[in-house]
Design an enzyme around this catalytic site. Sequence first.
Site, PDB file in Angstrom:
ATOM      1  CD  GLU A 479      -1.708  -4.118  -0.330  1.00 30.21           C
ATOM      2  OE1 GLU A 479      -0.601  -4.321  -0.806  1.00 30.21           O
ATOM      3  OE2 GLU A 479      -2.599  -3.471  -0.900  1.00 30.21           O
ATOM      4  CD  GLU A 743      -1.049  -8.777  -6.168  1.00 26.32           C
ATOM      5  OE1 GLU A 743       0.037  -9.261  -5.796  1.00 26.32           O
ATOM      6  OE2 GLU A 743      -1.426  -7.639  -5.873  1.00 26.32           O
TER       7      GLU A 743
HETATM    8  C1  BGC Z   1      -4.049  -4.776  -3.562  1.00 19.23           C
HETATM    9  C2  BGC Z   1      -5.351  -5.034  -4.240  1.00 19.23           C
HETATM   10  C3  BGC Z   1      -6.081  -3.827  -4.578  1.00 19.23           C
HETATM   11  C4  BGC Z   1      -5.164  -2.956  -5.375  1.00 19.23           C
HETATM   12  C5  BGC Z   1      -5.757  -1.669  -5.789  1.00 19.23           C
HETATM   13  C6  BGC Z   1      -3.226  -3.825  -4.343  1.00 19.23           C
HETATM   14  O1  BGC Z   1      -2.082  -3.467  -3.663  1.00 19.23           O
HETATM   15  O2  BGC Z   1      -3.362  -5.937  -3.286  1.00 19.23           O
HETATM   16  O3  BGC Z   1      -5.778  -6.244  -4.487  1.00 19.23           O
HETATM   17  O4  BGC Z   1      -7.344  -3.976  -5.074  1.00 19.23           O
HETATM   18  O5  BGC Z   1      -3.934  -2.705  -4.721  1.00 19.23           O
HETATM   19  O6  BGC Z   1      -5.286  -1.383  -7.013  1.00 19.23           O
END
Ligand code: BGC
Length: 896
Positions: A479, A743
């Site tokens: 990502e 997260e």
């Molecule tokens: C990311 C984020 C992002 C989110 C959006 C995720 O996959 O890691 O932090 O803001 O998607 O919903």
Amino acid sequence: MSLRIYGLQAEQLAEPLGVDRPRPRLSWKLDSDRRGAAQSAYRITAALRRDDLGEPGRLVWDSGRRESGDGLLVAWDGPVLQSATRYHWRVEAWDETGAPAEPAQSWFETALLHRADWAAAWIGRDPAELPPVDPPGGDDVAGADLVPPPLHLRRSFELDRPPVRARLYATARGIYEPRLNGARVGDRELAPGWTEYHRRLQYQTYDVTGHLRPGPNVLAAVVADGWWSGYVGFDPRRAARHYGDDPAFLAQLVVEHADGSRQVVATDAAWTEGPGAIAGADLLMGQIVDARRHVPGWDEPGPADGFRPVAVLDAEPGPLVAEPDHPVRVTEQLPAAAVQCRAPGRYIADFGQNLVGRVRLTLRGAPAGQRVTVRHAEMLAGGELYTANLRRAAATDVYVAAGDPVEVFEPRFTTHGFRYAEIDGHPGDVVAQVLHNDTPFTGRFECSDPVTNRLYDNIRWGQRGNFVAVPTDCPQRDERLGWLADAQIFAPTAGRNADIAAFFARWMRDVVDGQDDGGAFRDVAPVVTLDREAAPAWGDAGVIIPWYLWRTYGDRQALEHAYPAMKAWIAHVRRHNPDLRWRRRAGSTYGDWLQIGADTPREVLATAYFARSTAIVADVAAVLGHAAEAAEHRALHTAIRQAFVDSYVSADGTVAGETQTAYLLALGFGLLPEDLVAAAAEHLAADIERRGHRLTTGFVGVPLLGPVLTGHGRPDLAYALLHQDAFPSWGYSIRHGATTIWERWDGWTEHDGFQADAMNSFNHYSLGSIGDWLFGRVAGIDQAPGSVAYRELLLRPTPGGRLTWARAEQDTARGRVACGWAVTDDRITVTATVPPGSTAVLELPTADPASVREDDRPVDTQPGVLRAGPSPSGLTVGLTSGRYTFTAAAPLRETS
Ligand code: BGC
């Protein structure tokens, strides 16, 4: 000492080597031991002085004496700047009594300012000349088939005498490492960084004078895919090759001699490309080195086996800009805290800290051909690496030994997010190299509670790990994108810890570049993978961050640059939502992302953000002098606020959804009528209490918890959440060994173990946005609502929870600010530092305002104290600049 001038910057950097702005802005900070010290006037002079040529200085600009208290981003007002030239500048300042300060000096150097300065052409691999190199050891190396070998490029040239000055200007489509005569040039990592490459590609400037010698020289470079053609993001159709299929290099070495003559070596058809030890390199997948394939002397004068002509790809350099912010560097080396042997030849090293960077491996006595594999993970599961959450990021480095007695493997074209590394194949000494944009970390928070200090450290580590080229969501899985909401939520915390002015101003250009013709920002910047209209709270970063840069650093240019985009964003939302409830065209509408057990209605959240951004645009318009647009956005804000109240707020102060985040948004963004504020704050408090002091907030709500609770008379609840260690809480993750911010609240739990592997990063900074409150309310450093760059401080130390002391300091754009408190028995001590030119309102918490003393004297008799008067929590004291230590009767402890 009267006034001390320090921290000189040009374009928000200390002594930058490559500035390409026509009117670079110059700044300095002030310090003084004396109370009430302030600058009353300054003068800047700038000279051209070729130290290297022994030339005497020639004055090129004299600002004259200017009556001003600021040293903030003063625009160059001298003659048109010349390319590749060092300007020495000097500040004189006078204090408020007219006494002069010791002058201070610095320099900046211009980069290549004109297209005509560039003689270089893009070069790359000529497919006709060189077949692709096979990965070592066949296709059983993880990711090897996905990772092409980088370019190894070289060019010989002769110098007939030692140069007096030499600069290398270089960039790549990909990431590159320049080399001269066998040595690495500079200490940058992952250059040229990541931007919207088709709009702006950064080049770097290096002082290479010391690398050159008379006779034969070789300029060389390794160029890997990086963000250009390597893997980034998670798009299954096109995970790699976002910008182009292959890497390329562009460079120009300018050598100057004492007689003023120049020699230029630029990328052109005379370069050659050949094999090298690096058989593959990718940011996400890892790096593969087969040391047996190292071509001795490939980057040094002399023959280089297997090197053939390059292809000249393009004579047009493209949209080049000089690197405008702190580059990525290795900033720390961490030895392994523990190493465990898991099987013969297989070890797991624990660095004791989840970090971002790479492992440097030193092997002794590995036989030729011995393959050593280094895999990375943030967590262990059953004693082995937990890698399922990396998704398709192989995060695997491979080294095939040459058979030398000592060999060092340091993969420089990849980064990994990890705490643990498994070394399989041959034992070795390991060190973790931490890398990130080298924004100066000049702020710090500290308190009496070790768990809170660990939380603060986790926040800092999250910042370090995710400020890698762009502000990323996470550094480990496939990502690593510049998600807008994550960035706007965390920016106020990041700016406490470090000087992020240049880093965010640069990234904001990508955010603005990503906007479409209809005014919609994108969810991520640079735009790869997710080319779609941004969601509420995501797109709003385009408004919030420039405003933040203005308020924090006084960066008016950031506002001017973003202003048209800000207005277009508001117009976009309004156009599609004429009733002012943001329900349509809300992108992927993530809501209160990763909330835990309390989903806030999307339109409540969206409309609250619509109101907030509109209010900010009104303020920006006013600052920039666009009165009519300010009035227009003010009126729109009033109407949105009314729509919010009409649609989502009940007469008893209930906000639709009745979640913590719904209340936090309504209160924190000032959306409620005065007579409903207290009731809404009570509903919020009741929800937290009913849940046994647990939070339910996701990314969007979490930064508001501390400020809103403290601002509405419930610091006790903010502290209860801070100290909570039952699930879900920050304390829970720390109790289970977290060294970064996770997260999600439920990334790992006693009841369920790991959350779904598909989305479970252990290094995301958003939930660490509580850091702003630790500085702002716990230690107490804030600025008044209309203040810019900490001109008018609001110091509100707030003792509470189980803390007996707390303090914070920040090197602001004007100078050092500090605030702290300590409670012992029945006394409180409050310390404050106010930089020259700033004033402060200190809300000193005490049970007895009459007891406040400094040096045993009543507070209002003290120099520097402007006024004192009772306040709800104790005594309000007005301060001029200086350092203060007050004592008083301790405030009564909150009980909850
Ligand atoms: C990311 C984020 C992002 C989110 C959006 C995720 O996959 O890691 O932090 O803001 O998607 O919903």
